[in-house]
Design an enzyme around this catalytic site. Structure first.
Site, PDB file in Angstrom:
ATOM      1  N   GLU A 238       0.834  -1.217   0.000  1.00 35.49           N
ATOM      2  CA  GLU A 238       0.000   0.000   0.000  1.00 35.49           C
ATOM      3  C   GLU A 238       0.864   1.262   0.000  1.00 35.49           C
ATOM      4  O   GLU A 238       0.474   2.292   0.551  1.00 35.49           O
ATOM      5  CB  GLU A 238      -0.970   0.036   1.198  1.00 35.49           C
ATOM      6  CG  GLU A 238      -2.138  -0.892   1.089  1.00 35.49           C
ATOM      7  CD  GLU A 238      -2.952  -0.675  -0.172  1.00 35.49           C
ATOM      8  OE1 GLU A 238      -2.933   0.453  -0.695  1.00 35.49           O
ATOM      9  OE2 GLU A 238      -3.556  -1.647  -0.634  1.00 35.49           O
TER      10      GLU A 238
HETATM   11  C1  LIG Z   1       2.903  -9.609   0.360  1.00 37.41           C
HETATM   12  C2  LIG Z   1       2.614  -8.525  -0.615  1.00 37.41           C
HETATM   13  C3  LIG Z   1       1.300  -8.213  -0.917  1.00 37.41           C
HETATM   14  C4  LIG Z   1       1.022  -7.223  -1.862  1.00 37.41           C
HETATM   15  N1  LIG Z   1      -0.282  -6.988  -2.230  1.00 37.41           N
HETATM   16  C5  LIG Z   1      -0.522  -6.191  -3.311  1.00 37.41           C
HETATM   17  C6  LIG Z   1      -1.827  -6.111  -3.883  1.00 37.41           C
HETATM   18  O1  LIG Z   1      -2.779  -6.708  -3.389  1.00 37.41           O
HETATM   19  N2  LIG Z   1      -1.997  -5.367  -5.005  1.00 37.41           N
HETATM   20  C7  LIG Z   1      -0.969  -4.698  -5.602  1.00 37.41           C
HETATM   21  O2  LIG Z   1      -1.182  -4.045  -6.613  1.00 37.41           O
HETATM   22  N3  LIG Z   1       0.284  -4.742  -5.070  1.00 37.41           N
HETATM   23  C8  LIG Z   1       0.525  -5.476  -3.959  1.00 37.41           C
HETATM   24  N4  LIG Z   1       1.790  -5.563  -3.447  1.00 37.41           N
HETATM   25  C9  LIG Z   1       2.861  -4.792  -4.053  1.00 37.41           C
HETATM   26  C10 LIG Z   1       3.327  -3.654  -3.147  1.00 37.41           C
HETATM   27  O3  LIG Z   1       2.349  -2.651  -3.069  1.00 37.41           O
HETATM   28  C11 LIG Z   1       4.677  -3.165  -3.707  1.00 37.41           C
HETATM   29  O4  LIG Z   1       5.614  -4.193  -3.432  1.00 37.41           O
HETATM   30  C12 LIG Z   1       5.097  -1.863  -3.076  1.00 37.41           C
HETATM   31  O5  LIG Z   1       4.264  -0.817  -3.507  1.00 37.41           O
HETATM   32  C13 LIG Z   1       6.546  -1.509  -3.408  1.00 37.41           C
HETATM   33  O6  LIG Z   1       6.800  -1.649  -4.774  1.00 37.41           O
HETATM   34  P1  LIG Z   1       8.076  -2.502  -5.247  1.00 37.41           P
HETATM   35  O7  LIG Z   1       8.015  -3.797  -4.555  1.00 37.41           O
HETATM   36  O8  LIG Z   1       8.125  -2.492  -6.725  1.00 37.41           O
HETATM   37  O9  LIG Z   1       9.314  -1.717  -4.665  1.00 37.41           O
HETATM   38  P2  LIG Z   1      10.027  -0.494  -5.369  1.00 37.41           P
HETATM   39  O10 LIG Z   1       9.021   0.481  -5.851  1.00 37.41           O
HETATM   40  O11 LIG Z   1      11.017  -1.013  -6.336  1.00 37.41           O
HETATM   41  O12 LIG Z   1      10.798   0.163  -4.136  1.00 37.41           O
HETATM   42  C14 LIG Z   1      12.050  -0.308  -3.654  1.00 37.41           C
HETATM   43  C15 LIG Z   1      12.580   0.704  -2.633  1.00 37.41           C
HETATM   44  O13 LIG Z   1      12.735   1.989  -3.263  1.00 37.41           O
HETATM   45  C16 LIG Z   1      12.032   2.978  -2.554  1.00 37.41           C
HETATM   46  N5  LIG Z   1      11.466   3.948  -3.496  1.00 37.41           N
HETATM   47  C17 LIG Z   1      10.884   3.719  -4.686  1.00 37.41           C
HETATM   48  N6  LIG Z   1      10.445   4.874  -5.219  1.00 37.41           N
HETATM   49  C18 LIG Z   1      10.739   5.851  -4.321  1.00 37.41           C
HETATM   50  C19 LIG Z   1      10.549   7.261  -4.287  1.00 37.41           C
HETATM   51  N7  LIG Z   1       9.897   7.899  -5.261  1.00 37.41           N
HETATM   52  N8  LIG Z   1      10.981   7.949  -3.197  1.00 37.41           N
HETATM   53  C20 LIG Z   1      11.621   7.306  -2.195  1.00 37.41           C
HETATM   54  N9  LIG Z   1      11.852   5.984  -2.190  1.00 37.41           N
HETATM   55  C21 LIG Z   1      11.401   5.257  -3.227  1.00 37.41           C
HETATM   56  C22 LIG Z   1      10.931   2.242  -1.808  1.00 37.41           C
HETATM   57  O14 LIG Z   1      10.514   2.960  -0.667  1.00 37.41           O
HETATM   58  C23 LIG Z   1      11.625   0.924  -1.458  1.00 37.41           C
HETATM   59  O15 LIG Z   1      12.369   1.088  -0.283  1.00 37.41           O
HETATM   60  C24 LIG Z   1       2.086  -6.511  -2.462  1.00 37.41           C
HETATM   61  C25 LIG Z   1       3.405  -6.822  -2.133  1.00 37.41           C
HETATM   62  C26 LIG Z   1       3.675  -7.822  -1.241  1.00 37.41           C
HETATM   63  C27 LIG Z   1       5.102  -8.159  -0.968  1.00 37.41           C
END
Ligand SMILES: Cc1cc2nc3c(=O)[nH]c(=O)nc-3n(C[C@H](O)[C@H](O)[C@H](O)COP(=O)(O)OP(=O)(O)OC[C@H]3O[C@@H](n4cnc5c(N)ncnc54)[C@H](O)[C@@H]3O)c2cc1C
Length: 596
Positions: A438
């Site tokens: 989220e």
């Molecule tokens: C168990 C689980 C359940 C989930 N459920 C859902 C779901 O139901 N529906 C859905 O759509 N998604 C879901 N997700 C996905 C989840 O919302 C994303 O994993 C999350 O938003 C982070 O995206 P990412 O994993 O691509 O990390 P990334 O976006 O690659 O981020 C990696 C790191 O970079 C940092 N970062 C990235 N951009 C910025 C910025 N602009 N400023 C500062 N820091 C930044 C982040 O804070 C993080 O520390 C789920 C994930 C998991 C693991």
């Protein structure tokens, strides 16, 4: 160790801090009298303690699993979900027109907290359905509402939220899933969504996926994203289930925590295209999704609070039971570890942060109700603005602290905390996801700076700080070392927060990277000061109750002591956090990328 919802504290916060009486006087909220709310909380507590909490540990040990015919959820989940739906808990806060009970968010909030406190993996399914309901209520047309809402509100079907793709996580501008119009009002959806919570399961006959995708001529970036409904089974005109849609769960993830909650990879359109229906207007998908996300972010904040409460109860029971070492002041034999000051410090860390976060969240829920039900349009707008300022704090701060609380719970268990049988380790593992999904804490903090502080020149933040100062003035009228300590540290906290708001607004243009270097510390500072403010209010009200001899004196004395602990141990961090924000950005950004 069974979880018992902390109904007494919940009622105190709901009635005294969030003023349920005033909410129940708003049009549309008349049924939510304090007496009704108490009965609802008692009933909800009985249900989650008896039916949902006992599945928490066993489901962690035997997670949901994938088969080629669909995901099989952990033992007991299917039956528990049927009971949950049958009793009407999914519809508690949703409109009566669609089979809900129409109660205000302030009454729904403790019930949601206790469901998460009992079992986060289970509670995620209703949480996602709540988000889907919210999006359809806002943007769905009458036909979509008629087809889907009652089924979701009554828990006959469940909802999911499909944003994430392999290349699109925090940055939804990168979403690539395609939606091709078919000329008959429907679209064919093609693409891969990952990490979809409850993207497949065996608890209901149908699953309603809300999917972000792009139409062929959509503008690039977030302005070209639309929202679609893609059910697992298509729905016939008479409401019965039709053909299997081309949306398939191809695997589920193996995870650190929340193991019973299936996290699916969903493949849309591998066999000709999944049939989807547009929600609202094309290219406004992100706007609608934000409505859903605000609801879900608030809900994830409640997950942090519920988990913290559960971890605290667990650690407290162990601390009273485990005998080790003599008392510092002398004892013939070993004593239970709760006698040792450091164990007490850990327990107070856990308890005070949980209570502060709960108080802030419930006050947030009352702002939401005022934003939706107040008669006066200005009042609605003002409450909405304050609610929106608080959402990233309630999500980000409550979940970050839940990790500290769960860690302290493991520490209290000593070596047994590291062993899975006690269950303390599960809270620690489960807590980690809360600061990631989220929107990570950094994304919440970006929202706090960009949309919630800079956009209005810090107005909402300053109005809140003025209210903190009014509480400080009330505290000055009371005698006693506890109130003097709370007042002193609250005053300092308010000044530090104000300095940070000025710094953020004043430097955003000249030094945007420097300001964002302090974004997460700003979120934490705001949480500590506003949570500390609620604890100070709780202490004031408790003192009034003690003065007139009304209610449980032990509860009120404990509340004052807990508020003082929070002030002494957390509000005192405000000056250091402020310094790390206003003076610390140079250090964050000093190294060239090559120097890492
Ligand atoms: C168990 C689980 C359940 C989930 N459920 C859902 C779901 O139901 N529906 C859905 O759509 N998604 C879901 N997700 C996905 C989840 O919302 C994303 O994993 C999350 O938003 C982070 O995206 P990412 O994993 O691509 O990390 P990334 O976006 O690659 O981020 C990696 C790191 O970079 C940092 N970062 C990235 N951009 C910025 C910025 N602009 N400023 C500062 N820091 C930044 C982040 O804070 C993080 O520390 C789920 C994930 C998991 C693991």
């Amino acid at each position: 160790m069974p979880y018992q919802p902390p109904v007494k504290d919940m009622l105190f916060v709901m009635n005294e801090l969030a003023n349920l009486q005033a909410i129940s006087e708003l049009p549309g909220c008349e049924d939510a009298t304090p007496e009704t709310a108490e009965a609802v909380l008692e009933e909800s507590a009985k249900f989650v303690a008896a039916e949902i909490a006992p599945l928490n540990h066993s489901a962690d040990q035997e997670p949901s699993y994938w088969t080629k015919d669909g995901v099989v959820t952990s033992k007991g989940f299917k039956q528990a979900f049927a009971q949950f739906a049958e009793a009407g808990w999914q519809g508690l806060q949703h409109p009566t027109d669609f089979g809900g009970q129409g109660l205000p968010k302030l009454v729904g909030t403790p019930c949601v907290e206790m469901l998460h406190g009992a079992n986060i993996s289970f509670a995620l399914c209703p949480l996602l359905s709540d988000g889907a309901i919210e999006a359809l209520l806002t943007a769905g047309d009458d036909k979509l509402k008629a087809t889907y809402l009652e089924n979701l509100v009554t828990g006959k079907w469940t909802g999911t939220m499909n944003l994430t793709e392999p290349q699109a996580g925090s940055d939804l501008a990168a979403v690539r899933t395609r939606a091709e119009p078919q000329g008959d009002g429907t679209y064919k959806i093609f693409g891969t969504k990952i990490f979809i919570t409850y993207g497949d399961h065996d608890m209901t006959d149908n699953i309603v996926h809300l999917v972000l995708a792009r139409t062929p001529d959509a503008p690039p970036g977030v302005k070209g994203i639309s929202l679609f409904i893609v059910p697992k089974f298509l729905v016939n005109a008479d409401g019965s289930l039709g053909a299997r849609n081309d949306a398939h769960c191809v695997s589920i993830e193996h995870k650190l925590g929340i193991k019973a909650s299936p996290t699916a990879v969903l493949q849309f359109g591998d066999n000709g295209g999944a049939i989807g229906t547009l929600v609202g207007e094309e290219n406004r998908g992100l706007e609608y999704m934000f409505i859903m996300m605000n609801a879900a972010r608030f809900g994830v904040g409640l997950q942090g609070i519920g988990l913290s409460e559960h971890a605290y109860q667990h650690a407290l029971a162990y601390a009273k039971d485990r005998v080790q070492s003599r008392d510092l002041t002398g004892s013939p034999a070993g004593v239970s570890i709760i006698h040792h000051p450091d164990v007490r410090r850990l327990l107070m860390n856990m308890r005070s942060q949980t209570e502060a976060a709960r108080a802030l969240a419930y006050v947030g829920a009352s702002l939401y109700d005022k934003a939706h039900h107040s008669v006066d349009a200005d009042e609605r707008a003002q409450n909405q603005a304050v609610y929106e300022y608080l959402v990233p704090i309630i999500k980000g701060w409550s979940t970050e602290l839940s990790q500290d609380v769960a860690r302290d719970g493991v520490q209290i268990h000593g070596g047994m905390g590291f062993i899975e049988e006690t269950g303390a380790a599960q809270h620690y593992r489960d807590a980690k996801i809360l600061t990631i999904y989220e929107g990570t804490t950094a994304i919440q903090a970006n929202d706090l700076i960009g949309r919630k502080t800079v956009r209005d020149g810090g107005k909402v933040a300053k109005d809140l700080i003025a209210q903190v100062r009014a509480t400080e003035a009330e505290l000055a009228k009371l005698d006693g070392a506890e109130f003097a300590a709370i007042r002193k540290h609250l005053a300092q906290g308010a000044s530090e927060l104000e300095a940070v708001v000025d710094y953020v607004v004043g430097n955003i243009k000249a030094d945007i990277k420097g300001v964002f270097a302090g974004s997460v510390p700003y979120l934490k500072l705001a949480g500590i000061v506003l949570g500390g403010w609620q604890m100070a209010r709780a202490a004031l009200i408790s003192q009034q109750k003690l003065t007139v001899g009304d209610g449980d004196a032990s509860f009120y004395k404990a509340k004052i002591a807990t508020a003082r602990f929070f002030a002494d141990h957390f509000l005192t961090q405000a000056a250091g956090i402020r310094a790390s924000i206003t003076d610390g950005s140079a250090g964050v950004l000093a190294l060239d990328i090559e120097q890492f």
